[in-house]
Design an enzyme around this catalytic site. Structure first.
Site, PDB file in Angstrom:
ATOM      1  N   LYS A   1       1.065  -0.951   0.019  1.00  0.00           N
ATOM      2  CA  LYS A   1       0.072  -0.253  -0.087  1.00  0.00           C
ATOM      3  C   LYS A   1       0.858   1.511  -0.004  1.00  0.00           C
ATOM      4  O   LYS A   1       0.528   2.278  -0.545  1.00  0.00           O
ATOM      5  CB  LYS A   1      -1.006  -0.004   1.342  1.00  0.00           C
ATOM      6  CG  LYS A   1      -1.668  -1.087   1.297  1.00  0.00           C
ATOM      7  CD  LYS A   1      -3.500  -0.844   1.673  1.00  0.00           C
ATOM      8  CE  LYS A   1      -4.152  -1.611   0.894  1.00  0.00           C
ATOM      9  NZ  LYS A   1      -5.687  -2.234   1.305  1.00  0.00           N
TER      10      LYS A   1
ATOM     11  N   LYS B   1      -4.426 -10.554  -6.322  1.00  0.00           N
ATOM     12  CA  LYS B   1      -5.387 -11.389  -6.129  1.00  0.00           C
ATOM     13  C   LYS B   1      -5.944  -9.843  -6.562  1.00  0.00           C
ATOM     14  O   LYS B   1      -6.018  -8.953  -7.043  1.00  0.00           O
ATOM     15  CB  LYS B   1      -5.329 -10.942  -4.262  1.00  0.00           C
ATOM     16  CG  LYS B   1      -4.822  -9.285  -3.527  1.00  0.00           C
ATOM     17  CD  LYS B   1      -5.926  -9.784  -2.458  1.00  0.00           C
ATOM     18  CE  LYS B   1      -5.894  -8.313  -1.764  1.00  0.00           C
ATOM     19  NZ  LYS B   1      -7.071  -8.319  -0.851  1.00  0.00           N
TER      20      LYS B   1
ATOM     21  N   LYS C   1     -10.287  -5.081  -4.034  1.00  0.00           N
ATOM     22  CA  LYS C   1     -11.534  -3.918  -4.167  1.00  0.00           C
ATOM     23  C   LYS C   1     -11.308  -2.915  -5.152  1.00  0.00           C
ATOM     24  O   LYS C   1     -12.081  -1.839  -6.030  1.00  0.00           O
ATOM     25  CB  LYS C   1     -12.267  -3.388  -2.658  1.00  0.00           C
ATOM     26  CG  LYS C   1     -13.422  -4.560  -2.203  1.00  0.00           C
ATOM     27  CD  LYS C   1     -14.177  -3.488  -1.003  1.00  0.00           C
ATOM     28  CE  LYS C   1     -13.694  -4.169   0.050  1.00  0.00           C
ATOM     29  NZ  LYS C   1     -12.378  -4.274   0.832  1.00  0.00           N
TER      30      LYS C   1
HETATM   31  P1  ATP Z   1      -8.660  -3.005  -0.716  1.00  0.00           P
HETATM   32  O1  ATP Z   1      -9.078  -3.547  -2.384  1.00  0.00           O
HETATM   33  O2  ATP Z   1      -9.646  -2.092  -0.190  1.00  0.00           O
HETATM   34  O3  ATP Z   1      -7.395  -3.200  -0.053  1.00  0.00           O
HETATM   35  P2  ATP Z   1      -9.749  -6.024  -0.303  1.00  0.00           P
HETATM   36  O4  ATP Z   1     -10.326  -6.634  -1.305  1.00  0.00           O
HETATM   37  O5  ATP Z   1      -8.364  -6.823   0.057  1.00  0.00           O
HETATM   38  O6  ATP Z   1     -10.199  -4.196   0.025  1.00  0.00           O
HETATM   39  P3  ATP Z   1      -9.984  -6.214   2.589  1.00  0.00           P
HETATM   40  O7  ATP Z   1     -11.336  -5.588   3.018  1.00  0.00           O
HETATM   41  O8  ATP Z   1      -9.384  -6.010   2.764  1.00  0.00           O
HETATM   42  O9  ATP Z   1     -10.706  -6.515   0.709  1.00  0.00           O
HETATM   43  O10 ATP Z   1     -10.829  -7.847   2.933  1.00  0.00           O
HETATM   44  C1  ATP Z   1     -12.195  -8.153   3.473  1.00  0.00           C
HETATM   45  C2  ATP Z   1     -11.911 -10.126   3.443  1.00  0.00           C
HETATM   46  O11 ATP Z   1     -11.755 -10.407   1.858  1.00  0.00           O
HETATM   47  C3  ATP Z   1     -10.238 -10.229   4.042  1.00  0.00           C
HETATM   48  O12 ATP Z   1     -11.005 -11.499   4.602  1.00  0.00           O
HETATM   49  C4  ATP Z   1      -9.657 -10.565   2.710  1.00  0.00           C
HETATM   50  O13 ATP Z   1      -9.232 -12.052   3.021  1.00  0.00           O
HETATM   51  C5  ATP Z   1     -10.613 -11.119   2.034  1.00  0.00           C
HETATM   52  N1  ATP Z   1      -9.824 -11.537   0.045  1.00  0.00           N
HETATM   53  C6  ATP Z   1      -9.608  -9.876   0.404  1.00  0.00           C
HETATM   54  N2  ATP Z   1      -9.574 -10.241  -1.553  1.00  0.00           N
HETATM   55  C7  ATP Z   1      -9.550 -11.349  -2.307  1.00  0.00           C
HETATM   56  C8  ATP Z   1      -9.161 -12.303  -2.594  1.00  0.00           C
HETATM   57  N3  ATP Z   1      -9.222 -11.620  -4.213  1.00  0.00           N
HETATM   58  N4  ATP Z   1      -9.958 -13.625  -2.092  1.00  0.00           N
HETATM   59  C9  ATP Z   1      -9.897 -14.707  -1.172  1.00  0.00           C
HETATM   60  N5  ATP Z   1     -10.588 -13.235  -0.205  1.00  0.00           N
HETATM   61  C10 ATP Z   1      -9.945 -12.028  -0.638  1.00  0.00           C
END
Ligand code: ATP
Ligand code: LTN
Length: 333
Positions: free
Chosen positions: A114, A196, A199
């Site tokens: 980040k 990965k 969002k």
């Molecule tokens: P950002 O992009 O804003 O950092 P993010 O998509 O990584 O967000 P988070 O809010 O950080 O989402 O994560 C919420 C939950 O979803 C966490 O338990 C995280 O491990 C899970 N998660 C996020 N992305 C994935 C993915 N690609 N596959 C599986 N689990 C995921």
């Protein structure tokens, strides 16, 4: 009567949830509600470690709350609340910050990623983010934490902090275990299957969002980056794109990789991609319908997050006052 174990997890209201968030985390949150005491939170305090537009964050937090309910979290069964409404999180954060080492925070890969992504805003909150997360979990004395695999390192840190506190002040915190589902623990980007699905990806074709319409979902899967072969076969290293699509298909249908390989043998990628798109669209449709009804009823939402907060604060308040005693603060008058 046997007491139920406790679950805690959180999700940031940074954008509409992705299919990765759903399959990797929230789907499991719902499945655990009957056998455990579950506490779930929309972690808006975590979200501001990255610059947010205030009005959008406020709206996105309410949307995330409604979306979490639409994904199957029943606010009657679980305590579902908004993190910034419970002041105990900020208070516990300070206690735990004084029990976390600079060195261990420096090793967090999410901080490195980040800060590379936001070089103009490497703020202290981004650095101490995992301490706030440890507090979220430890305040509820959670036994298990359902997360995707990307959060495993943060959970490891929470365990270390809990163990250090217990060693210094006497056994107090439950040391939490990660709960990582078998399929879907890491859903990859549709445009770069070595990264990965996230969002906050800038490329809209990289992530499927839970509220995407049917056509966009199908088109995103049609455009998904795969290899130049034609055989639908699981091989995460050599065929990361197809393997990711197989993981998604398996998580949505319950079919094993063997069954999927048999079904699509001789069909080529086009048919398979369409089938994955259709299946995901079918799987998300009921969630979208529920979301549309929840988001309209703001009074009901408010009632749910108020009740969720009461349930959460009852537990976190007890833990916080005990922790204050442990570290030597004078009892509040
Ligand atoms: P950002 O992009 O804003 O950092 P993010 O998509 O990584 O967000 P988070 O809010 O950080 O989402 O994560 C919420 C939950 O979803 C966490 O338990 C995280 O491990 C899970 N998660 C996020 N992305 C994935 C993915 N690609 N596959 C599986 N689990 C995921
Ligand atoms: N850091 C997590 C979100 C999060 C969380 C938590 C997850 C904040 N607090 C407590 C589990 C338990 C993330 O970015 N996915």
């Amino acid at each position: 009567m046997e007491t139920k174990k406790t679950i805690f997890s959180g999700i940031q209201p940074t954008a509409v949830f992705t299919l990765g968030n759903f399959l990797g985390a929230i789907k499991n949150w719902g499945a655990l509600q009957d056998s455990f005491d579950c506490v779930y939170s929309i972690v808006d305090m975590h979200a501001i470690t990255v610059r947010q537009d205030a009005a959008k964050l406020r709206e996105q937090t309410l949307k995330s709350y409604a979306l979490t309910m639409a994904c199957g979290i029943d606010p009657e069964k679980s305590a579902l609340f908004i993190q910034s409404h419970n002041p105990h999180h900020a208070e516990m954060n300070w206690i735990l910050s004084c029990n976390t080492q600079f060195g261990e925070l420096s090793r967090m890969t999410q901080f490195k990623d980040k800060s590379e992504k936001h070089p103009d805003d490497i703020n202290a909150g981004l650095f101490t983010y995992p301490v706030l997360m440890a507090g979220d979990i430890l305040l509820y004395q959670a036994d298990l934490v359902p997360i995707g695999i990307d959060q495993k390192q943060h959970l490891e840190l929470a365990r270390n902090v809990a163990e250090r506190f217990n060693f210094r002040y006497g056994d107090f915190f439950t040391v939490p275990e990660p709960y990582i589902g078998e399929t879907g623990a890491k859903i990859m980007s549709l445009q770069d299957p070595t990264k990965k699905m996230s969002k906050s990806d800038d490329n809209p074709n990289a992530s499927v969002y839970i509220l995407d319409d049917r056509n966009s979902i199908i088109n995103k899967f049609k455009r998904a980056v795969t290899d130049s072969e034609t055989e639908v076969r699981f091989d995460a290293e050599k065929k990361p794109g197809i393997s990711n699509l197989m993981t998604i298909f398996s998580a949505c249908t319950g079919k094993s990789f063997d069954e999927i390989e048999k079904t699509f043998s001789g069909h080529g990628y086009g048919d398979f991609k369409s089938a994955v798109g259709e299946t995901v669209a079918d799987c998300l449709k009921p969630i979208q319908d529920k979301y549309n009804s929840f988001i309209k009823d703001r009074d009901y939402l408010k009632n749910c997050y108020t009740e969720g907060l009461k349930k959460a604060m009852k537990i976190s308040g007890k833990t916080l006052s005990k922790a204050y005693r442990k570290v030597g603060f004078v009892d509040k008058p």
